[in-house]
Design an enzyme around this catalytic site. Structure first.
Site, PDB file in Angstrom:
ATOM      1  CB  SER A 181      -0.978   0.029   1.190  1.00 50.90           C
ATOM      2  OG  SER A 181      -1.835  -1.082   1.146  1.00 50.90           O
ATOM      3  CB  THR A 185      -0.144  -1.231  -8.070  1.00 49.06           C
ATOM      4  OG1 THR A 185       0.213  -2.439  -7.383  1.00 49.06           O
ATOM      5  CG2 THR A 185      -0.924  -1.581  -9.325  1.00 49.06           C
ATOM      6  CD  GLU A 208      -1.363  -8.801  -4.544  1.00 51.56           C
ATOM      7  OE1 GLU A 208      -1.294  -9.325  -3.416  1.00 51.56           O
ATOM      8  OE2 GLU A 208      -0.792  -7.729  -4.839  1.00 51.56           O
ATOM      9  CE  LYS A 388      23.229  -3.132  -8.914  1.00 46.53           C
ATOM     10  NZ  LYS A 388      23.140  -4.603  -9.033  1.00 46.53           N
TER      11      LYS A 388
END
Length: 417
Positions: A181, A185, A208, A388
């Site tokens: 959350s 997404t 999912e 990175k």
């Protein structure tokens, strides 16, 4: 041989795969299978369909098994397993060739050097990654006197992120990691839209969330609609928003996003689906998005070892990025250790089974929102922490995030759309 039947049946039902195969007809065991593959390849090269009708015109049809045998082959088709079939056929061919060489070596009294050279030639039969140093140096010879254009990757729609990373690069894997959350997404959807609007082909593997939910988020973030309204559009949208609706739908359609929402997909299945999409949209560069890493089903269970499973998946993602020469962006969950610290900004060790992911990823971005932990604040900043960056600097990029609409707004004030 079942693998040969499955291979030919898959080519029969999915003609586009014939353009990619490196198998040669003589590498198949059955003579009629060799002849069938030869005819299929000839038809494909001429741009003709490969089906029961075109194969029925083959002069030796009855020797090949007739129409009934061709129909039987089609029943074995499975495009998602094409690489597995090719590997089985190739390995069987190598085994036959090895036995033939050893038999001849005994009969003809070959020297050991000749035997080793002949066996090596078999193993190199599918090598297509050769590059001569002479050719590479010839290409580089003029480099000191030629201004080099900076290789611009797929833009993110976030000015500072593009400056830091130069966009998502071909052949590279990006991991975007955060706690549940936090906005992973929505960030992925923002990046997929940007890639699509720039003429690329975004392919989302949503392991999912169903495709309808992804679509709702695409529309809400593009139209600045509160996601709650997407549950009942008739009652939820104002008259003004309904007037905007056709424009927003058109704008989302312009992204050309392709969504696959099957649960527990393997990398092999993703590669097969990506290959099909690449052939369906010629000329468009794919950009692969995966939500999320540990939901990918590994090819092997490794006795339930999560570390070995993630290691396999991580390396397979890198191989897929190189195979399609495109960016692969995968989301990842962080473990709970981040919650135990005073400063909850993530670090590398917070990625679940982080070792292989940290090693294989070219770019790792953590997401952090102060509002996630402090509900009282009205700060809508989302930090993209570049931990990175194999080809550039690390640092933090800040954007505005509307958790109600899912919209990402560049901190410079630019809207995502």
């Amino acid at each position: 041989m079942i693998a040969e039947k499955a291979l030919l049946g898959t080519f029969l039902k999915h003609n586009y795969l014939l353009k990619d195969t490196t198998l040669k007809p003589e590498q198949l065991e059955e003579i009629r299978h060799q002849k069938l593959l030869k005819i299929m390849l000839q038809l494909a090269r001429k741009g003709k369909p490969v089906d029961v009708v075109t194969l029925s015109t083959a002069p030796e049809l009855e020797q090949l098994g007739g129409i009934s045998y061709i129909n039987e082959l089609a029943s074995f088709a499975d495009a998602e397993k094409i690489e597995e079939y090719e590997e089985l056929v190739l390995e069987a061919w190598k085994e036959r060739e090895k036995n033939n060489i050893l038999t001849r070596a005994i009969q003809e009294g070959w020297e050991i050097g000749k035997v080793i050279t002949s066996l090596d030639a078999i193993n190199e039969s599918k090598m297509d990654d050769h590059a001569s140093i002479t050719d590479i140096l010839a290409d580089m010879y003029e480099a000191p006197w030629r201004p080099e254009e900076k290789k611009r990757g797929v833009p993110t729609g976030i000015v500072q992120l593009d400056r830091t990373t130069n966009g998502f690069q071909d052949g590279e894997v990006t991991v975007i990691a955060a706690r549940p959350s936090m906005g992973k997404t929505d960030v992925m959807i923002h990046l997929a839209k940007q890639a699509g609007w720039q003429g690329h082909l975004p392919i989302i593997f949503s392991l999912e969330m169903p495709s309808r939910s992804i679509t709702d988020r695409l529309i809400a973030s593009t139209g600045r609609f509160n996601r709650m309204k997407m549950r009942n559009l008739y009652k939820g949208l104002t008259d003004e928003q309904k007037k905007m609706w056709p424009t927003i739908i058109g704008r989302v359609a312009d992204t050309n996003i392709q969504i696959f929402d099957g649960a527990g997909q393997t990398i092999m299945e993703m590669r097969a689906k990506t290959r099909k999409m690449v052939h369906s949209f010629p000329g468009k560069k794919p950009v692969i998005f995966i939500d999320y890493l540990t939901l990918i089903r590994p090819a092997n269970s490794y006795g339930g070892s999560a570390h070995l499973q993630v290691t396999e998946i991580s390396k397979s993602l890198k191989a897929m990025a190189k195979e399609f020469n495109c960016p692969v962006i995968t989301l990842a969950q962080l473990n709970r250790s981040v919650e135990q610290r005073a400063d909850k900004r993530p670090v590398m060790s917070d990625i679940r089974e982080s070792g292989s992911v940290e090693q294989d990823a070219d770019l790792i971005i953590f997401l952090y929102r102060e509002k996630y932990y402090n509900k009282e604040t009205d700060d809508d900043t989302l930090e993209l922490i570049i931990a990175k960056n194999r080809n550039g600097p690390v640092g933090t990029v800040r954007v505005k995030y509307n958790e109600h609409t899912g919209e990402i707004i560049d901190d410079y004030g630019q809207r995502a759309v």
